[in-house]
Design an enzyme around this catalytic site. Structure first.
Site, PDB file in Angstrom:
ATOM      1  N   TRP A 102      52.153 -61.386  27.090  1.00 53.59           N
ATOM      2  CA  TRP A 102      53.094 -62.356  26.557  1.00 53.59           C
ATOM      3  C   TRP A 102      53.175 -63.712  27.547  1.00 53.59           C
ATOM      4  O   TRP A 102      52.831 -64.805  27.088  1.00 53.59           O
ATOM      5  CB  TRP A 102      54.401 -62.216  26.164  1.00 53.59           C
ATOM      6  CG  TRP A 102      54.588 -61.327  24.947  1.00 53.59           C
ATOM      7  CD1 TRP A 102      54.637 -59.886  24.945  1.00 53.59           C
ATOM      8  CD2 TRP A 102      54.282 -61.578  23.732  1.00 53.59           C
ATOM      9  NE1 TRP A 102      54.622 -59.338  23.919  1.00 53.59           N
ATOM     10  CE2 TRP A 102      54.302 -60.455  22.947  1.00 53.59           C
ATOM     11  CE3 TRP A 102      53.723 -62.922  23.040  1.00 53.59           C
ATOM     12  CZ2 TRP A 102      53.836 -60.318  21.655  1.00 53.59           C
ATOM     13  CZ3 TRP A 102      53.312 -62.691  21.892  1.00 53.59           C
ATOM     14  CH2 TRP A 102      53.441 -61.727  20.838  1.00 53.59           C
ATOM     15  N   ASP A 172      61.233 -66.463  28.812  1.00 56.36           N
ATOM     16  CA  ASP A 172      61.090 -65.760  27.672  1.00 56.36           C
ATOM     17  C   ASP A 172      61.630 -64.427  27.751  1.00 56.36           C
ATOM     18  O   ASP A 172      61.307 -63.663  28.535  1.00 56.36           O
ATOM     19  CB  ASP A 172      59.663 -65.735  27.590  1.00 56.36           C
ATOM     20  CG  ASP A 172      59.386 -64.759  25.904  1.00 56.36           C
ATOM     21  OD1 ASP A 172      60.165 -64.512  25.229  1.00 56.36           O
ATOM     22  OD2 ASP A 172      57.936 -64.836  25.740  1.00 56.36           O
ATOM     23  N   LYS A 196      63.774 -58.328  18.406  1.00 58.54           N
ATOM     24  CA  LYS A 196      63.746 -57.147  19.344  1.00 58.54           C
ATOM     25  C   LYS A 196      65.348 -56.519  19.627  1.00 58.54           C
ATOM     26  O   LYS A 196      65.747 -55.568  19.504  1.00 58.54           O
ATOM     27  CB  LYS A 196      62.858 -57.565  20.406  1.00 58.54           C
ATOM     28  CG  LYS A 196      61.456 -57.373  20.377  1.00 58.54           C
ATOM     29  CD  LYS A 196      60.624 -58.425  20.398  1.00 58.54           C
ATOM     30  CE  LYS A 196      59.370 -58.365  20.135  1.00 58.54           C
ATOM     31  NZ  LYS A 196      58.404 -59.502  20.205  1.00 58.54           N
TER      32      LYS A 196
HETATM   33  C1  LIG Z   1      57.491 -60.492  20.566  1.00 54.45           C
HETATM   34  C2  LIG Z   1      57.324 -61.520  21.757  1.00 54.45           C
HETATM   35  C3  LIG Z   1      56.885 -62.631  21.422  1.00 54.45           C
HETATM   36  C4  LIG Z   1      56.709 -63.094  20.130  1.00 54.45           C
HETATM   37  O1  LIG Z   1      57.392 -63.143  19.362  1.00 54.45           O
HETATM   38  P1  LIG Z   1      57.311 -63.703  17.997  1.00 54.45           P
HETATM   39  O2  LIG Z   1      58.569 -64.024  17.164  1.00 54.45           O
HETATM   40  O3  LIG Z   1      56.378 -62.846  17.115  1.00 54.45           O
HETATM   41  O4  LIG Z   1      56.630 -65.218  18.218  1.00 54.45           O
HETATM   42  C5  LIG Z   1      56.999 -63.287  22.591  1.00 54.45           C
HETATM   43  N1  LIG Z   1      57.299 -63.042  23.846  1.00 54.45           N
HETATM   44  C6  LIG Z   1      57.825 -61.641  24.231  1.00 54.45           C
HETATM   45  C7  LIG Z   1      58.156 -61.287  25.556  1.00 54.45           C
HETATM   46  C8  LIG Z   1      57.831 -60.912  23.000  1.00 54.45           C
HETATM   47  O5  LIG Z   1      58.311 -59.682  23.403  1.00 54.45           O
END
Ligand SMILES: *Cc1c(COP(=O)(O)O)cnc(C)c1O
Length: 359
Positions: A102, A172, A196
């Site tokens: 990521w 993030d 999540k």
């Molecule tokens: C799932 C995830 C993303 C991407 O999320 P989207 O909603 O599909 O854009 C980005 N960073 C991390 C750490 C993730 O787990």
């Protein structure tokens, strides 16, 4: 009705109490005679849902007054591009820490808008550790330092907030937000997708410190311009109303569980059990450095990968689903976010031990 234990990395399991409440309120939200899905986002009912969503999040995360909270669209992935465009200002450089798939994506997308410098990388360990903070090459001329607090695919998680040497810290937190206590004051900007740990897909949370506003590039569409969205309470256009509502229910559920601090204790216990079971067997293995093992996503491989298919089939039959690892890593991955009950982890461990015994 049978509910499985869902170990999906995202969208992922929701607390059953939340789904039950959504079901109870589906046709008639608290005497309004309509579903939340049918409400005008400008009406008084939805305005109250939106106001509570923000105040509950502020309370759970102890968000200080000088931070704005935005609920946007486009996922965390859109922010990979919109963060540099919003906060670079007149700078041309940003620092990134590369710890897995990521952060790698975040770097690649940022490169279109700035000189995205990799300050540290754990790529040569196959992303099984976090680079030692004392060796990071942080350029004080950069606009910010970006990192990914939990790498969802590689199962690597920062054990503490890194030192950004005075740069605004951008994080993030898509896959570990609300799973552990953090001090928001240490950050310039935090972002996370909802699917999540916070609800259904459809909301992208951005928490941004006031001094980073007002710098957005004019090329950015207004709906992705933080300053414009702050002025409009994230309702420059129609928001994903039902996803906001579900996120609100999840936040209330976290409150009833004792808040983020209580979630963290449960997550420590759940993940420790699972890692202990993996480490105590010669049949399963997790390659990540002990200190940086994720409490949210637990990848593990079977000593004999010819058994992978059989493992997954038997797990499905036992009501333990979505355990297949990401294609880039292989093996298995158990995502055990806030909504995964401790009992789900216990059942998984028993299953793994029984599978080992019979194979
Ligand atoms: C799932 C995830 C993303 C991407 O999320 P989207 O909603 O599909 O854009 C980005 N960073 C991390 C750490 C993730 O787990």
């Amino acid at each position: 009705m049978t509910r499985i234990f869902n170990f999906s990395a995202g969208p992922s399991a929701l607390p059953e109490a939340v789904l039950q409440q959504a079901k109870d309120e589906l046709l008639d939200w608290r005497g309004s005679g309509m579903s939340v899905m049918e409400m005008s986002h400008r009406g008084k009912q939805f305005s109250s849902i939106a106001a509570e969503l923000e105040s509950d999040l502020r309370a759970l995360m102890h968000i200080p007054e000088n931070y704005r909270v935005l609920f946007l669209q486009g996922g965390a992935s859109a922010q990979f591009s919109f963060i540099p465009q919003n906060i670079l200002g007149d700078k041309t450089k940003a620092c990134y820490v590369k710890t897995g798939a990521w952060s790698e994506k975040a770097i690649k997308d940022a490169q279109t808008y700035c000189d995205a410098v990799v300050s540290a990388s754990s790529e040569n360990s196959n992303f099984t550790t976090i680079p030692d903070g004392s060796n990071w090459e942080i350029d004080t001329e950069a606009a910010y330092l970006h990192y990914t607090s939990n790498e969802t695919i590689h199962g690597v998680e920062f054990s503490a907030t890194p030192n950004s040497k005075g740069l605004p810290l951008v994080c993030d937190m898509s896959s570990n937000i609300l799973s552990r206590s953090i001090d928001v004051n240490e950050f310039g900007l935090i972002y996370a997708g909802s699917q999540k740990n916070m609800g259904a897909a459809g909301v992208t949370l951005v928490i941004v410190r006031d001094d980073l506003l007002g710098k957005c590039s004019k090329r950015v569409p207004p709906v992705f311009n933080y300053t414009e969205q702050v002025k409009n309470d994230s309702m420059l256009n129609t928001p994903t109303t039902y996803s906001w509502y579900l996120m609100g229910l999840v936040l209330k559920w976290v409150q009833t569980q004792g808040g983020v601090e209580a979630m963290e204790q449960r997550n420590i216990a759940k993940s420790a059990k699972l890692y202990h079971a993996i480490d105590n067997s010669t049949f399963y293995r997790n390659p990540v450095d002990l200190e940086f093992r994720s409490r949210m996503n637990v990848p593990f491989i079977l000593a004999n990968d010819a058994l992978d298919k059989e493992f997954l089939t038997a797990a499905d039959i036992a009501g333990l689903n979505e355990l297949k690892g990401h294609r880039s890593v292989g093996g298995m991955r158990a995502s055990i976010y806030n909504a995964m009950p401790e009992n789900g982890v216990d059942v998984l461990i028993s299953f793994m031990q029984e599978f080992e015994r019979t194979h």
